[in-house]
Design a protein around this motif. Structure first.
Motif, mmCIF file in Angstrom:
data_model
loop_
_atom_site.group_PDB
_atom_site.id
_atom_site.type_symbol
_atom_site.label_atom_id
_atom_site.label_comp_id
_atom_site.label_asym_id
_atom_site.label_seq_id
_atom_site.Cartn_x
_atom_site.Cartn_y
_atom_site.Cartn_z
ATOM 1 N N THR A 110 -36.386 29.104 85.013
ATOM 2 C CA THR A 110 -36.197 30.092 83.948
ATOM 3 C C THR A 110 -35.104 31.046 84.420
ATOM 4 O O THR A 110 -34.764 31.060 85.602
ATOM 5 C CB THR A 110 -37.475 30.918 83.716
ATOM 6 N N GLY A 111 -34.590 31.863 83.500
ATOM 7 C CA GLY A 111 -33.715 32.934 83.956
ATOM 8 C C GLY A 111 -32.426 33.114 83.204
ATOM 9 O O GLY A 111 -32.261 32.706 82.064
ATOM 10 N N ILE A 112 -31.477 33.713 83.907
ATOM 11 C CA ILE A 112 -30.197 34.125 83.358
ATOM 12 C C ILE A 112 -29.117 33.705 84.355
ATOM 13 O O ILE A 112 -29.339 33.779 85.554
ATOM 14 C CB ILE A 112 -30.169 35.671 83.182
ATOM 15 N N GLN A 113 -28.107 33.281 84.040
ATOM 16 C CA GLN A 113 -27.296 33.070 82.883
ATOM 17 C C GLN A 113 -27.205 31.578 82.655
ATOM 18 O O GLN A 113 -26.828 30.830 83.550
ATOM 19 C CB GLN A 113 -25.920 33.707 83.082
ATOM 20 N N THR A 114 -27.544 31.169 81.470
ATOM 21 C CA THR A 114 -27.684 29.758 81.114
ATOM 22 C C THR A 114 -26.570 28.891 81.658
ATOM 23 O O THR A 114 -26.823 27.920 82.369
ATOM 24 C CB THR A 114 -27.762 29.607 79.580
ATOM 25 N N GLU A 115 -25.334 29.219 81.325
ATOM 26 C CA GLU A 115 -24.208 28.335 81.632
ATOM 27 C C GLU A 115 -23.641 28.533 83.035
ATOM 28 O O GLU A 115 -22.703 27.842 83.436
ATOM 29 C CB GLU A 115 -23.091 28.475 80.583
ATOM 30 N N ALA A 138 -36.685 29.756 77.775
ATOM 31 C CA ALA A 138 -36.864 30.866 78.722
ATOM 32 C C ALA A 138 -35.671 30.990 79.666
ATOM 33 O O ALA A 138 -35.810 31.246 80.852
ATOM 34 C CB ALA A 138 -38.169 30.706 79.491
ATOM 35 N N HIS A 139 -34.480 30.754 79.108
ATOM 36 C CA HIS A 139 -33.239 31.090 79.810
ATOM 37 C C HIS A 139 -32.289 31.642 78.761
ATOM 38 O O HIS A 139 -32.426 31.345 77.572
ATOM 39 C CB HIS A 139 -32.643 29.898 80.569
ATOM 40 N N SER A 140 -31.357 32.477 79.188
ATOM 41 C CA SER A 140 -30.509 33.144 78.206
ATOM 42 C C SER A 140 -29.139 33.490 78.776
ATOM 43 O O SER A 140 -28.883 33.325 79.970
ATOM 44 C CB SER A 140 -31.195 34.412 77.692
ATOM 45 N N THR A 141 -28.282 33.979 77.865
ATOM 46 C CA THR A 141 -26.899 34.308 78.188
ATOM 47 C C THR A 141 -26.368 35.309 77.167
ATOM 48 O O THR A 141 -27.135 35.949 76.451
ATOM 49 C CB THR A 141 -26.052 33.017 78.238
ATOM 50 N N TRP A 142 -25.057 35.405 77.072
ATOM 51 C CA TRP A 142 -24.388 36.293 76.133
ATOM 52 C C TRP A 142 -23.444 35.486 75.246
ATOM 53 O O TRP A 142 -23.000 34.404 75.629
ATOM 54 C CB TRP A 142 -23.544 37.335 76.888
ATOM 55 N N ASN A 143 -23.108 36.052 74.092
ATOM 56 C CA ASN A 143 -22.074 35.473 73.247
ATOM 57 C C ASN A 143 -20.749 35.493 74.002
ATOM 58 O O ASN A 143 -20.501 36.398 74.813
ATOM 59 C CB ASN A 143 -21.886 36.287 71.958
ATOM 60 N N THR A 144 -19.903 34.508 73.725
ATOM 61 C CA THR A 144 -18.533 34.519 74.219
ATOM 62 C C THR A 144 -17.619 34.580 73.002
ATOM 63 O O THR A 144 -18.087 34.562 71.866
ATOM 64 C CB THR A 144 -18.211 33.254 75.044
ATOM 65 N N GLU A 145 -16.319 34.601 73.229
ATOM 66 C CA GLU A 145 -15.385 34.586 72.102
ATOM 67 C C GLU A 145 -15.482 33.273 71.334
ATOM 68 O O GLU A 145 -15.243 33.227 70.135
ATOM 69 C CB GLU A 145 -13.955 34.804 72.590
ATOM 70 N N GLU A 146 -15.825 32.195 72.029
ATOM 71 C CA GLU A 146 -15.844 30.863 71.417
ATOM 72 C C GLU A 146 -17.201 30.455 70.867
ATOM 73 O O GLU A 146 -17.280 29.738 69.881
ATOM 74 C CB GLU A 146 -15.404 29.798 72.438
ATOM 75 N N ILE A 152 -24.641 28.238 73.172
ATOM 76 C CA ILE A 152 -24.549 27.942 74.609
ATOM 77 C C ILE A 152 -25.897 27.430 75.122
ATOM 78 O O ILE A 152 -25.953 26.430 75.845
ATOM 79 C CB ILE A 152 -24.087 29.195 75.388
ATOM 80 N N ILE A 153 -26.976 28.099 74.750
ATOM 81 C CA ILE A 153 -28.314 27.699 75.195
ATOM 82 C C ILE A 153 -28.638 26.294 74.681
ATOM 83 O O ILE A 153 -29.087 25.433 75.456
ATOM 84 C CB ILE A 153 -29.367 28.732 74.733
ATOM 85 N N ASN A 154 -28.412 26.056 73.415
ATOM 86 C CA ASN A 154 -28.693 24.728 72.840
ATOM 87 C C ASN A 154 -27.855 23.644 73.498
ATOM 88 O O ASN A 154 -28.362 22.562 73.812
ATOM 89 C CB ASN A 154 -28.465 24.734 71.330
ATOM 90 N N HIS A 155 -26.589 23.913 73.707
ATOM 91 C CA HIS A 155 -25.706 22.943 74.363
ATOM 92 C C HIS A 155 -26.207 22.625 75.770
ATOM 93 O O HIS A 155 -26.294 21.461 76.163
ATOM 94 C CB HIS A 155 -24.274 23.480 74.412
ATOM 95 N N HIS A 156 -26.543 23.649 76.520
ATOM 96 C CA HIS A 156 -26.997 23.419 77.893
ATOM 97 C C HIS A 156 -28.362 22.738 77.940
ATOM 98 O O HIS A 156 -28.617 21.946 78.845
ATOM 99 C CB HIS A 156 -26.951 24.713 78.711
ATOM 100 N N ASN A 157 -29.214 23.025 76.988
ATOM 101 C CA ASN A 157 -30.477 22.285 76.937
ATOM 102 C C ASN A 157 -30.205 20.794 76.778
ATOM 103 O O ASN A 157 -30.859 19.966 77.420
ATOM 104 C CB ASN A 157 -31.377 22.798 75.822
ATOM 105 N N ARG A 158 -29.227 20.437 75.951
ATOM 106 C CA ARG A 158 -28.872 19.006 75.791
ATOM 107 C C ARG A 158 -28.253 18.454 77.075
ATOM 108 O O ARG A 158 -28.655 17.411 77.574
ATOM 109 C CB ARG A 158 -27.920 18.820 74.614
ATOM 110 N N VAL A 159 -27.265 19.124 77.610
ATOM 111 C CA VAL A 159 -26.562 18.634 78.800
ATOM 112 C C VAL A 159 -27.503 18.546 80.005
ATOM 113 O O VAL A 159 -27.489 17.556 80.736
ATOM 114 C CB VAL A 159 -25.348 19.536 79.132
#
Length: 175
Positions: A110-115, A138-146, A152-159
């Motif tokens: 669990t934790g921060i920062q997802t990516e 139960a992991h998180s991050t921040w918005n980026t410009e892109e 980001i969370i959904n993408h990393h859950n897949r990867v």
């Protein structure tokens, strides 16, 4: 899973919840991690807190207010706190030795920062032969410009499904 399992709580530190730029869904994240910690404690599962140390003048500078583990999930006397300086919770830390000395081969992340720190720790744990379960909500991050934080969370859950099993914080993650 409980006999040789540990819960890793990565970089859930005060600065991550700064009012001017808080981590995405920070209060919900804390609630979910609190639940996981309580479940781990009730089952006698060791909890490892990973605490990031940044250079002087940054929000995660060692010893500053922002550097401390968030009080909502603060470690107790039996918990282990591992200090790190890079995104990888294993690199130049005692984490692997601490896990190995306890016979731990299964990690719940669990934790921060997802990516960054969650991703890097998940991949390296897998490469080191640990069975990894990523708690997908139960992991998180921040918005980026892109991308938004949710993207980001959904993408990393897949990867990260290449490197870990996934469970929700509502499931029995320590079965």
């Amino acid at each position: 899973m409980s006999g040789n399992t540990a819960l890793l709580v990565i970089d859930v530190q005060v600065a991550m919840f700064n009012e001017s730029d808080p981590v995405f869904q920070g209060e919900l994240l804390l609630t979910r991690i609190q639940k996981l910690i309580a479940e781990a404690r009730s089952k006698g599962i060791p909890i490892f807190y990973i605490q990031h140390n940044s250079r002087a003048g940054t929000p995660l500078e060692h010893g500053t207010t922002g550097w401390h583990i968030h009080q909502a999930i603060a470690p107790e006397h039996d918990d282990i706190v591992i200090q790190k300086k890079t995104p990888d919770s294993f690199y130049q830390t005692s984490l692997q030795q601490e896990l190995d000395s306890r016979g731990i081969r299964k990690l719940v992340l669990t934790g921060i920062q997802t990516e960054v720190c969650v991703d890097t720790t998940c991949r390296n744990a897998y490469s080191l032969g640990y069975h990894v379960t990523l708690i997908r909500d139960a992991h998180s991050t921040w918005n980026t410009e892109e991308l938004t934080a949710a993207q980001i969370i959904n993408h990393h859950n897949r990867v990260l499904s290449w490197f870990s099993d996934h469970k929700s914080s509502d499931e029995d993650v320590f079965e």
